[in-house]
Design an enzyme around this catalytic site. Structure first.
Site, PDB file in Angstrom:
ATOM      1  N   ASN A  13       0.855  -1.191   0.000  1.00  0.00           N
ATOM      2  CA  ASN A  13       0.000   0.000   0.000  1.00  0.00           C
ATOM      3  C   ASN A  13       0.891   1.240   0.000  1.00  0.00           C
ATOM      4  OD1 ASN A  13      -1.574   2.239   0.978  1.00  0.00           O
ATOM      5  ND2 ASN A  13      -3.164   0.779   1.534  1.00  0.00           N
TER       6      ASN A  13
ATOM      7  N   ASP B 172      -0.190   4.469   0.026  1.00  0.00           N
ATOM      8  CA  ASP B 172      -0.914   5.668   0.457  1.00  0.00           C
ATOM      9  C   ASP B 172      -0.022   6.683   1.164  1.00  0.00           C
ATOM     10  OD1 ASP B 172      -3.180   4.446  -0.517  1.00  0.00           O
ATOM     11  OD2 ASP B 172      -4.107   4.101   1.440  1.00  0.00           O
ATOM     12  N   HIS B 173       0.818   6.180   2.075  1.00  0.00           N
ATOM     13  CA  HIS B 173       1.515   7.120   2.952  1.00  0.00           C
ATOM     14  C   HIS B 173       2.779   7.698   2.347  1.00  0.00           C
ATOM     15  CE1 HIS B 173      -1.567   6.741   5.844  1.00  0.00           C
ATOM     16  NE2 HIS B 173      -1.459   5.428   5.841  1.00  0.00           N
TER      17      HIS B 173
ATOM     18  N   ARG C  98       3.842  18.627   2.300  1.00  0.00           N
ATOM     19  CA  ARG C  98       4.622  19.774   1.829  1.00  0.00           C
ATOM     20  C   ARG C  98       4.058  20.361   0.535  1.00  0.00           C
ATOM     21  NH1 ARG C  98      10.242  21.016   2.914  1.00  0.00           N
ATOM     22  NH2 ARG C  98      10.557  23.106   2.057  1.00  0.00           N
TER      23      ARG C  98
ATOM     24  N   HIS D 143      -5.640   3.676  -1.777  1.00  0.00           N
ATOM     25  CA  HIS D 143      -6.966   4.045  -1.276  1.00  0.00           C
ATOM     26  C   HIS D 143      -7.240   5.490  -1.662  1.00  0.00           C
ATOM     27  CE1 HIS D 143      -9.777   4.432   2.509  1.00  0.00           C
ATOM     28  NE2 HIS D 143     -10.380   4.763   1.378  1.00  0.00           N
TER      29      HIS D 143
ATOM     30  N   ARG E  37      -9.371   8.209  -0.979  1.00  0.00           N
ATOM     31  CA  ARG E  37     -10.368   8.621   0.001  1.00  0.00           C
ATOM     32  C   ARG E  37     -11.203   9.772  -0.538  1.00  0.00           C
ATOM     33  NH1 ARG E  37      -9.279   6.908   5.705  1.00  0.00           N
ATOM     34  NH2 ARG E  37     -10.897   8.430   6.145  1.00  0.00           N
TER      35      ARG E  37
ATOM     36  N   ARG F 240      -6.975  12.831   1.092  1.00  0.00           N
ATOM     37  CA  ARG F 240      -5.920  13.226   2.032  1.00  0.00           C
ATOM     38  C   ARG F 240      -4.552  12.679   1.650  1.00  0.00           C
ATOM     39  NH1 ARG F 240      -7.673  10.279   7.583  1.00  0.00           N
ATOM     40  NH2 ARG F 240      -9.538  11.479   7.098  1.00  0.00           N
ATOM     41  N   HIS F 241      -4.510  11.620   0.841  1.00  0.00           N
ATOM     42  CA  HIS F 241      -3.200  11.131   0.388  1.00  0.00           C
ATOM     43  C   HIS F 241      -3.227  10.844  -1.120  1.00  0.00           C
ATOM     44  CE1 HIS F 241      -5.291   7.428   1.532  1.00  0.00           C
ATOM     45  NE2 HIS F 241      -5.038   7.594   2.814  1.00  0.00           N
TER      46      HIS F 241
ATOM     47  N   GLU G 250      -8.672   0.601  -3.293  1.00  0.00           N
ATOM     48  CA  GLU G 250      -9.514   0.677  -2.099  1.00  0.00           C
ATOM     49  C   GLU G 250     -10.393   1.916  -2.182  1.00  0.00           C
ATOM     50  OE1 GLU G 250      -6.937  -1.589   1.377  1.00  0.00           O
ATOM     51  OE2 GLU G 250      -7.082   0.606   1.416  1.00  0.00           O
TER      52      GLU G 250
ATOM     53  N   THR H  20      -7.146   6.680  10.076  1.00  0.00           N
ATOM     54  CA  THR H  20      -7.023   5.650   9.060  1.00  0.00           C
ATOM     55  C   THR H  20      -8.270   4.787   9.131  1.00  0.00           C
ATOM     56  OG1 THR H  20      -5.611   3.861   8.206  1.00  0.00           O
ATOM     57  CG2 THR H  20      -5.791   4.064  10.595  1.00  0.00           C
ATOM     58  N   THR H  21      -8.413   3.853   8.217  1.00  0.00           N
ATOM     59  CA  THR H  21      -9.600   3.002   8.211  1.00  0.00           C
ATOM     60  C   THR H  21      -9.645   2.168   9.482  1.00  0.00           C
ATOM     61  OG1 THR H  21      -9.489   2.878   5.812  1.00  0.00           O
ATOM     62  CG2 THR H  21     -10.834   1.225   6.919  1.00  0.00           C
TER      63      THR H  21
ATOM     64  N   GLU I  20     -11.128  -9.372   2.841  1.00  0.00           N
ATOM     65  CA  GLU I  20      -9.869  -9.037   3.505  1.00  0.00           C
ATOM     66  C   GLU I  20     -10.161  -8.895   4.994  1.00  0.00           C
ATOM     67  OE1 GLU I  20      -6.280  -5.711   3.597  1.00  0.00           O
ATOM     68  OE2 GLU I  20      -7.469  -5.979   1.767  1.00  0.00           O
TER      69      GLU I  20
ATOM     70  N   HIS J  98      -3.849  -4.727   7.797  1.00  0.00           N
ATOM     71  CA  HIS J  98      -4.019  -3.576   8.680  1.00  0.00           C
ATOM     72  C   HIS J  98      -3.119  -3.714   9.905  1.00  0.00           C
ATOM     73  CE1 HIS J  98      -6.069   0.235   9.534  1.00  0.00           C
ATOM     74  NE2 HIS J  98      -5.868  -0.069  10.802  1.00  0.00           N
ATOM     75  N   GLY J  99      -2.102  -2.859   9.952  1.00  0.00           N
ATOM     76  CA  GLY J  99      -1.231  -2.784  11.112  1.00  0.00           C
ATOM     77  C   GLY J  99      -0.134  -3.821  11.179  1.00  0.00           C
TER      78      GLY J  99
ATOM     79  N   GLY K  71       1.181  -1.473   4.288  1.00  0.00           N
ATOM     80  CA  GLY K  71       1.633  -0.195   3.770  1.00  0.00           C
ATOM     81  C   GLY K  71       2.312   0.709   4.770  1.00  0.00           C
ATOM     82  N   HIS K  72       1.583   1.140   5.794  1.00  0.00           N
ATOM     83  CA  HIS K  72       2.091   2.160   6.702  1.00  0.00           C
ATOM     84  C   HIS K  72       3.415   1.757   7.331  1.00  0.00           C
ATOM     85  CE1 HIS K  72       2.324   4.423  10.547  1.00  0.00           C
ATOM     86  NE2 HIS K  72       1.888   5.398   9.789  1.00  0.00           N
TER      87      HIS K  72
END
Length: 254
Positions: free
Chosen positions: A17, A19-20, A28, A53, A55, A59-60, A80, A110-111, A161, A204-205, A226-227
């Site tokens: 992922n 996203d981040h 920035r 994702h 959103r 936001r990302h 996503e 986050t989700t 998932e 997730h996580g 991802g994160h």
């Protein structure tokens, strides 16, 4: 639900992922770091797919990111999105390999949690039908709950998932009895979903410390991470972070 015959252990796919990477860019402004460049690096480093994702609040990941990913990637894109008319139109325009429906609240970081499928069965069944007709694999991000899994199966999803956040949080906070109970739920619900003919993914996580027990679940065919990988990349580089996650997944699978 523990009596189902396990599926054969095969190659466990890693969806990265990105996203981040876009979160850092947007902090920035401008174009750097580029999430599409990250996706291409992930592709070179052992990823089997890319997750992004889009959103509602952008936001990302941006609409332009999705366009560029579709134009650039040779790996499958897992798109996503919330189950909204706007996102359905975007998905139908791009026709990504997979669409994963997730819950979304503007105030959340986050989700959090899985999608409530059982209470919205009729709406979601009609929502996913055009996506399936367009050739997208439809996945539903849900809690390890038999009621939600049964509902996802009834509405025609091909993939679920399982949300691994509660398991990962319990591990991080040292609540090991709770962690083990959450892992048991994931194990049982992966077997249950497989028995219904659903393909099982999880995410997730997940971190280096938590990935192995989930990767070892025989019915799980894909992990989306991802994160943690983007955070670890600050210290080791994205390619090295992905390669280490791939190594841990393969070792657990073996």
């Amino acid at each position: 639900m523990t009596n189902h015959v396990p599926a054969p252990l095969g190659h466990l796919r890693l969806g990265v992922n990105i996203d981040h990477v876009a979160t850092v860019r947007n902090a920035r402004g401008g174009e750097w770091p580029d999430p599409v460049r990250a996706a291409l690096l992930a592709q070179q480093s052992g990823a089997d797919g890319i997750t992004a994702h889009l959103r509602e609040d952008r936001r990302h990941i941006s609409d332009h990111d999705i366009e560029r990913l579709m134009d650039t990637l040779s790996l499958p894109l897992n798109f996503e999105m919330a189950a909204t008319d706007e996102m359905q139109k975007i998905a139908l325009r791009h026709r990504p390999h997979a669409v994963c429906l997730v819950p979304e609240k503007r105030e959340e970081r986050t989700t959090e949690g899985g999608l409530e499928v059982a209470r919205e069965e009729n709406r979601l069944a009609h929502f996913i039908a055009p996506l399936r007709d367009a050739g997208c694999r439809v996945s539903i991000f849900i809690a390890a709950d038999p009621r939600q899994i049964e509902a996802a199966h009834r509405i025609g999803a091909e993939v679920i998932e399982l949300h691994t956040g509660a398991y990962c949080d319990a591990h991080a906070e040292g609540r090991f009895d709770e962690r083990d109970a959450e892992l048991g739920r994931l194990r049982d619900m992966a077997a249950f979903a497989h028995s219904l003919g659903l393909e099982v993914h999880a995410g997730h996580g997940l971190t280096y410390d938590t990935v192995a027990p989930v990767a070892a679940l025989p019915q799980v065919m894909e992990l989306n991470i991802g994160h943690f990988l983007v955070g670890e990349a600050i210290f080791t580089g994205l390619g090295a972070a992905i390669a280490e996650m791939r190594r841990l997944m393969d070792a657990a699978r073996a």
